[in-house]
Design an enzyme around this catalytic site. Structure first.
Site, mmCIF file in Angstrom:
data_model
loop_
_atom_site.group_PDB
_atom_site.id
_atom_site.type_symbol
_atom_site.label_atom_id
_atom_site.label_comp_id
_atom_site.label_asym_id
_atom_site.label_seq_id
_atom_site.Cartn_x
_atom_site.Cartn_y
_atom_site.Cartn_z
ATOM 1 N N SER A 268 9.212 153.976 2.783
ATOM 2 C CA SER A 268 9.175 152.875 3.744
ATOM 3 C C SER A 268 8.061 151.916 3.346
ATOM 4 O O SER A 268 7.435 152.074 2.304
ATOM 5 C CB SER A 268 8.930 153.411 5.153
ATOM 6 O OG SER A 268 7.581 153.795 5.299
ATOM 7 N N HIS B 113 12.261 150.814 2.649
ATOM 8 C CA HIS B 113 12.573 150.176 3.926
ATOM 9 C C HIS B 113 11.639 148.995 4.143
ATOM 10 O O HIS B 113 10.440 149.186 4.326
ATOM 11 C CB HIS B 113 12.373 151.143 5.097
ATOM 12 C CG HIS B 113 13.228 152.351 5.036
ATOM 13 N ND1 HIS B 113 12.936 153.485 5.738
ATOM 14 C CD2 HIS B 113 14.381 152.614 4.362
ATOM 15 C CE1 HIS B 113 13.862 154.390 5.504
ATOM 16 N NE2 HIS B 113 14.746 153.888 4.671
ATOM 17 N N ASP C 246 15.248 159.406 6.859
ATOM 18 C CA ASP C 246 16.084 158.894 5.775
ATOM 19 C C ASP C 246 15.636 159.496 4.444
ATOM 20 O O ASP C 246 14.449 159.595 4.149
ATOM 21 C CB ASP C 246 16.001 157.364 5.717
ATOM 22 C CG ASP C 246 17.018 156.757 4.769
ATOM 23 O OD1 ASP C 246 18.057 157.394 4.518
ATOM 24 O OD2 ASP C 246 16.772 155.643 4.287
#
Length: 185
Positions: free
Chosen positions: A12, A39, A131
């Protein structure tokens, strides 16, 4: 199945620093294609490649849809797009799903499990959410190697924790030694 090795990195916005560290340790002639899904805000300008290129000796780019991937190149999922790997190509498509991280690491890892099998290395860096855990498990099931950033070095621990909870992690390492593990593989 591809005969090229693949290094797949997911994280992320919290993984920006560990990603820079990892990329700076990779040689420019690495015999693997490198794929990165981080992300970030889908509305962000496409500057991630420009910033990361300063820390990486390999060429780095946002791929175009249906582009053939090559070793010694780093392909970064563009903001707001998912990246899949199949038929020796990178496939890019808009991330329109509301309830899915963008770009989705699980989608990239799962496609890579089928494309590269035991020639894949999946890496989960710092981040929130889960994720990447399902995709990492898929890569491990195909005989690939799996690495997770150590929790004591992660600013956001949930993504590494979720990966560890799958029971499919080969190594839990700080960012500064992940590149060594990749080269040994």
């Amino acid at each position: 199945m591809s005969s090229t090795h693949a290094v797949l990195i997911g994280g992320s916005a919290w993984s920006f620093e560990p990603l820079k560290t990892l990329l700076s340790g990779l040689p420019k002639d690495l015999d693997a294609a490198v794929f990165v899904a981080i992300h970030i805000d889908p509305n962000a300008e496409r500057k991630l490649v420009d910033v990361l290129q300063k820390y990486c000796d390999m060429p780095m780019k946002y791929p175009v849809d249906e582009e053939y991937y090559l070793p010694s190149i780093v392909y970064v999922a563009p903001p707001g797009y998912h990246m899949l790997l199949s038929y020796r190509k990178v496939w890019i498509f808009p991330a329109n799903f509301v309830y899915m991280p963008k770009p989705n690491i699980d989608l990239m890892f799962q496609s890579a499990a089928n494309e590269f099998g035991n020639l894949a290395i999946a890496i989960i860096l710092s981040g929130n959410g889960t994720d990447g855990a399902i995709g990492l498990k898929a890569i491990k099931a195909k005989g690939g190697m799996t690495i997770v950033q150590s929790l004591d070095s992660a600013k956001a621990k949930r993504m590494p924790e979720a990966a560890i909870e799958t029971g499919s992690v080969d190594f839990i390492l700080p960012p500064e030694v992940i590149s060594d593990a990749i080269q040994r593989f």
